[in-house]
Scaffold this motif. Structure first.
Motif, PDB file in Angstrom:
ATOM      1  N   GLU A   1     -12.144  25.782 -23.178  1.00 38.29           N
ATOM      2  CA  GLU A   1     -12.274  25.072 -21.895  1.00 38.29           C
ATOM      3  C   GLU A   1     -12.983  23.738 -22.089  1.00 38.29           C
ATOM      4  O   GLU A   1     -12.563  22.712 -21.562  1.00 38.29           O
ATOM      5  N   MET A   2     -14.056  23.803 -22.882  1.00 39.32           N
ATOM      6  CA  MET A   2     -14.830  22.585 -23.165  1.00 39.32           C
ATOM      7  C   MET A   2     -13.915  21.541 -23.807  1.00 39.32           C
ATOM      8  O   MET A   2     -13.895  20.372 -23.395  1.00 39.32           O
ATOM      9  N   ALA A   3     -13.147  21.972 -24.817  1.00 40.72           N
ATOM     10  CA  ALA A   3     -12.253  21.035 -25.515  1.00 40.72           C
ATOM     11  C   ALA A   3     -11.207  20.465 -24.555  1.00 40.72           C
ATOM     12  O   ALA A   3     -10.817  19.308 -24.652  1.00 40.72           O
ATOM     13  N   LYS A   4     -10.786  21.297 -23.609  1.00 39.84           N
ATOM     14  CA  LYS A   4      -9.761  20.848 -22.660  1.00 39.84           C
ATOM     15  C   LYS A   4     -10.319  19.776 -21.724  1.00 39.84           C
ATOM     16  O   LYS A   4      -9.674  18.747 -21.489  1.00 39.84           O
ATOM     17  N   VAL A   5     -11.525  20.019 -21.213  1.00 41.95           N
ATOM     18  CA  VAL A   5     -12.141  19.040 -20.313  1.00 41.95           C
ATOM     19  C   VAL A   5     -12.319  17.701 -21.029  1.00 41.95           C
ATOM     20  O   VAL A   5     -12.066  16.646 -20.465  1.00 41.95           O
ATOM     21  N   TYR A   6     -12.736  17.757 -22.303  1.00 43.59           N
ATOM     22  CA  TYR A   6     -12.980  16.518 -23.042  1.00 43.59           C
ATOM     23  C   TYR A   6     -11.706  15.980 -23.691  1.00 43.59           C
ATOM     24  O   TYR A   6     -11.769  15.062 -24.510  1.00 43.59           O
ATOM     25  N   ARG A   7     -10.578  16.563 -23.345  1.00 35.42           N
ATOM     26  CA  ARG A   7      -9.263  16.094 -23.810  1.00 35.42           C
ATOM     27  C   ARG A   7      -9.179  15.952 -25.331  1.00 35.42           C
ATOM     28  O   ARG A   7      -8.722  14.939 -25.866  1.00 35.42           O
ATOM     29  N   VAL A   8      -9.670  16.970 -26.021  1.00 33.87           N
ATOM     30  CA  VAL A   8      -9.598  16.972 -27.480  1.00 33.87           C
ATOM     31  C   VAL A   8      -8.157  17.293 -27.888  1.00 33.87           C
ATOM     32  O   VAL A   8      -7.500  18.122 -27.258  1.00 33.87           O
ATOM     33  N   LYS A   9      -7.685  16.631 -28.932  1.00 28.70           N
ATOM     34  CA  LYS A   9      -6.292  16.805 -29.354  1.00 28.70           C
ATOM     35  C   LYS A   9      -6.049  18.201 -29.917  1.00 28.70           C
ATOM     36  O   LYS A   9      -6.940  18.814 -30.493  1.00 28.70           O
TER      37      LYS A   9
ATOM     38  N   SER B   1     -11.909  19.306 -12.182  1.00 24.13           N
ATOM     39  CA  SER B   1     -11.738  18.826 -13.553  1.00 24.13           C
ATOM     40  C   SER B   1     -10.442  19.330 -14.184  1.00 24.13           C
ATOM     41  O   SER B   1     -10.166  19.040 -15.337  1.00 24.13           O
TER      42      SER B   1
ATOM     43  N   LEU C   1      -9.595  22.440 -14.865  1.00 31.53           N
ATOM     44  CA  LEU C   1      -9.692  23.683 -15.624  1.00 31.53           C
ATOM     45  C   LEU C   1      -9.022  24.825 -14.865  1.00 31.53           C
ATOM     46  O   LEU C   1      -8.575  25.793 -15.455  1.00 31.53           O
TER      47      LEU C   1
ATOM     48  N   PHE D   1     -13.599  13.298 -17.563  1.00 32.85           N
ATOM     49  CA  PHE D   1     -14.751  14.081 -17.124  1.00 32.85           C
ATOM     50  C   PHE D   1     -15.740  14.300 -18.257  1.00 32.85           C
ATOM     51  O   PHE D   1     -15.350  14.604 -19.373  1.00 32.85           O
TER      52      PHE D   1
ATOM     53  N   PHE E   1     -21.785  22.256 -18.993  1.00 35.80           N
ATOM     54  CA  PHE E   1     -21.546  23.608 -18.479  1.00 35.80           C
ATOM     55  C   PHE E   1     -22.856  24.365 -18.316  1.00 35.80           C
ATOM     56  O   PHE E   1     -23.897  23.934 -18.809  1.00 35.80           O
TER      57      PHE E   1
ATOM     58  N   ARG F   1     -22.116  25.621 -24.812  1.00 42.01           N
ATOM     59  CA  ARG F   1     -20.746  25.482 -25.337  1.00 42.01           C
ATOM     60  C   ARG F   1     -20.652  24.522 -26.515  1.00 42.01           C
ATOM     61  O   ARG F   1     -19.838  23.598 -26.531  1.00 42.01           O
TER      62      ARG F   1
ATOM     63  N   PHE G   1     -16.898  15.549 -32.099  1.00 40.90           N
ATOM     64  CA  PHE G   1     -15.700  16.344 -31.781  1.00 40.90           C
ATOM     65  C   PHE G   1     -15.046  15.886 -30.476  1.00 40.90           C
ATOM     66  O   PHE G   1     -13.829  15.743 -30.395  1.00 40.90           O
ATOM     67  N   THR G   2     -15.865  15.606 -29.469  1.00 39.55           N
ATOM     68  CA  THR G   2     -15.284  15.194 -28.181  1.00 39.55           C
ATOM     69  C   THR G   2     -14.944  13.706 -28.161  1.00 39.55           C
ATOM     70  O   THR G   2     -14.203  13.250 -27.304  1.00 39.55           O
TER      71      THR G   2
ATOM     72  N   TYR H   1     -19.541  10.859 -24.301  1.00 40.66           N
ATOM     73  CA  TYR H   1     -18.126  10.808 -23.938  1.00 40.66           C
ATOM     74  C   TYR H   1     -17.895   9.783 -22.831  1.00 40.66           C
ATOM     75  O   TYR H   1     -16.856   9.117 -22.792  1.00 40.66           O
TER      76      TYR H   1
END
Lengths: 261, 282
Positions: free
Chosen positions: A155-163, B50, B52, B68, B72, B76, B89-90, B141
């Motif tokens: 979920e975290m990766a999805k929010v931050y739009r990680v590839k 967001s 999700l 966004f 959390f 995480r 990573f982000t 970010y």
């Protein structure tokens, strides 16, 4: 580094100590039984082992058996990873494969060995058996690894739009790796057991299993024990080599992630 | 940044209707506090916002092309990556050079006071430190919308207060930079000075000139902040939206016009807000 070496040699000494305890028990039981056909003494077994090591056929048998197990494990790993990932990725693939894997798991190895003897050459049958017996282990662990991936991290990766590829590399791979390593270790033990059993029945020209069969025919317990020790040793060597290289791979993976500046 | 508008939004989890026909708006550039009891559906609203979660009905306008930064309830963090790698990573998806990414990561780790821990693994840090890494990740970010979902859960008062100050300085720093000097690149020491400067004469910028304020607000990220703690809400928020639920429904809205820096001085006025908030809660 020095401390590390000292700790390492201490650990080795401890292991040798434990080995000596078991040899002592073996010797004691031998003295009680007093029948070499039932239980040869450690001395006799190691004498026999020494003789075997001097023979050319020993090394041919070891090389060929090792070759079969490595091939079997390699194919099982490829199949297990590919199909395990498919099952983790799609519910339908899982439903399709699950009954098959359960069936393979609960079929007695001997049934497969007999059918493999009919289908394949005596040298290839053990490879087939090894693949068949190890595949479910790898498949199940890869699947469990995928299912255990932390949804919250995804979920975290999805929010931050990680590839996608970065998610694979930095979330999926590290989560699955421990399951994969455990699967490989289990599969090595299993692979040796079933492929030697297959060799006993198919007796190829060069195989540890064939020598075990001969030992059985002549009621030669010392040879039986000596060859069994060989199988245990080979299995341990393979396990050490693979877990060492998997650890190296893992370390390289984390080092690689550090960007060069 | 456009106004954020929630239109007759609905979301259901199995038999529980968490959000039912909710409509409300959020003005840009402000710190919005979503205040209400645990389990009333605040987190669900943020997850819908967001992307999700997808709504069963209705829509949220004004977030379509937004990025966004999400802090959390849990940290995480990737347990197998170091603190710095976690932040990088982000940042991978952003169009930045490797050099810029490294600088950003280090800059925001310094902002939350963790520059000495950048090569540590999350398992080696305390809960409060991990949460600070998670906040640094969100800052680095630099999303259009900053979401903080109970970020101070289980932290002691001192820790909480310093985290709130990091957040305020992050939000105000952007404002200060845009206002004072947009040509020069951000310099760490200078940033720290400008944060202190804004503490002292922040009221000049923030309250003396309302037109200028709204102008600057457009450049400031929209911030959502979930809590059920009265003190946190009163300390940080521009607007407090009081909810009950489920289903999530708005019972009261408060605008706090005193800038956060002055709130500790304006005790009487804050007491007034506190009463309004507590009465609204009942």
């Amino acid at each position: 580094m020095k401390d590390f070496i000292i700790a390492k040699s201490k650990a080795i000494l401890k292991n040798i100590g434990i080995l000596l305890i078991y040899l002592l028990i073996w010797q004691l039981v031998y003295s009680l039984v007093q029948r070499e056909v039932y239980l040869p003494s450690p001395g006799q077994v190691f004498m026999r082992l020494g003789e075997l090591i001097g023979e050319k056929s020993f090394w041919q048998a070891v090389a060929m058996s090792m070759y079969r197990v490595v091939w079997g494990l390699f194919l099982a790993t490829i199949l297990g990873v590919v199909f395990g990932s498919l099952a983790g990725w799609s519910k339908f693939c899982y439903s399709l494969m699950h009954p098959l894997v359960v069936a393979i798991k609960s079929t007695p190895a001997i049934s497969f060995i007999i059918i493999a003897l009919i289908w394949f050459s005596s040298s290839n049958a053990p490879i087939f058996i090894c693949v068949l017996m190890c595949f479910p282990i790898i498949w199940t662990n890869i699947l469990t690894g995928i299912q255990s991936v932390d949804q919250k991290l995804l979920e975290m990766a999805k929010v931050y739009r990680v590839k996608k590829w970065d998610i694979m590399q930095k979330i999926y791979f590290p989560s699955i790796l421990p399951y994969f390593t455990a699967a490989i270790i289990t599969a090595i033990g299993m692979g040796w057991k079933v492929s030697v059993a297959a060799e006993v029945l198919s007796h190829p020209r060069h195989a540890v299993g064939s020598h075990l069969y001969t030992a059985k025919v002549y009621l030669d317990s010392s040879s039986l024990f000596a060859w069994t020790l060989v199988v245990i040793t080979l299995s341990l060597i393979l396990e050490k080599v693979l877990s060492y290289s998997l650890n190296k791979f893992n370390e390289r993976g984390t080092k690689h992630a550090e960007p060069s500046s | 940044m456009p106004n954020l508008q929630v239109n007759s939004l609905s979301k259901r989890f199995q038999s529980l209707q968490v959000i039912k026909d909710l409509s409300m708006g959020f003005s840009p550039g402000q710190i919005h506090c979503l205040f209400g009891p645990s389990g009333c559906g605040k987190t669900t609203l943020l997850q819908l916002m967001s992307g999700l979660l997808t709504p069963d009905g209705g829509e949220i306008r004004g977030v379509e092309n937004s990025t966004f930064s999400y802090v959390f309830q849990e940290d995480r963090l990737l347990p197998w990556s170091t603190v710095k790698e976690n932040i990088l990573f982000t940042l991978k998806g952003l169009s930045l050079s490797t050099q810029d990414r490294m600088e950003r990561a280090e800059k925001y780790l310094a902002l939350v006071g963790l520059e000495d821990f950048k090569d540590y693994y999350p398992g080696q840090l305390s809960g409060g430190m991990k949460q600070r890494v998670s906040i640094a990740r969100a800052f680095a970010y630099g999303g259009d919308i900053l979401i903080l979902d109970e970020p101070f859960k289980g932290l002691d008062f001192e820790r909480k207060k310093s985290l709130i100050d990091y957040i305020l300085s992050y939000l105000n720093r952007d404002l200060e930079l845009n206002h004072l000097d947009s040509s020069k690149g951000p310099d760490l020491n200078k940033d720290a000075n400008s944060i202190r400067a804004s503490d002292k004469d922040g009221n000049l910028v923030l309250s003396s000139d309302l037109n200028k304020k709204s102008d600057l607000n457009k450049k400031r990220p929209l911030c959502f902040f979930v809590t059920h703690d009265v003190e946190e809400a009163l300390y940080l928020a521009d607007q407090i939206h009081v909810f009950t639920g489920p289903p999530l429904s708005l019972v009261n809205q408060l605008n706090i016009i005193i800038p956060p820096q002055e709130r500790s001085r304006e005790k009487e006025k804050m007491e007034h807000y506190r009463e309004m908030l507590l009465n609204g809660k009942q």
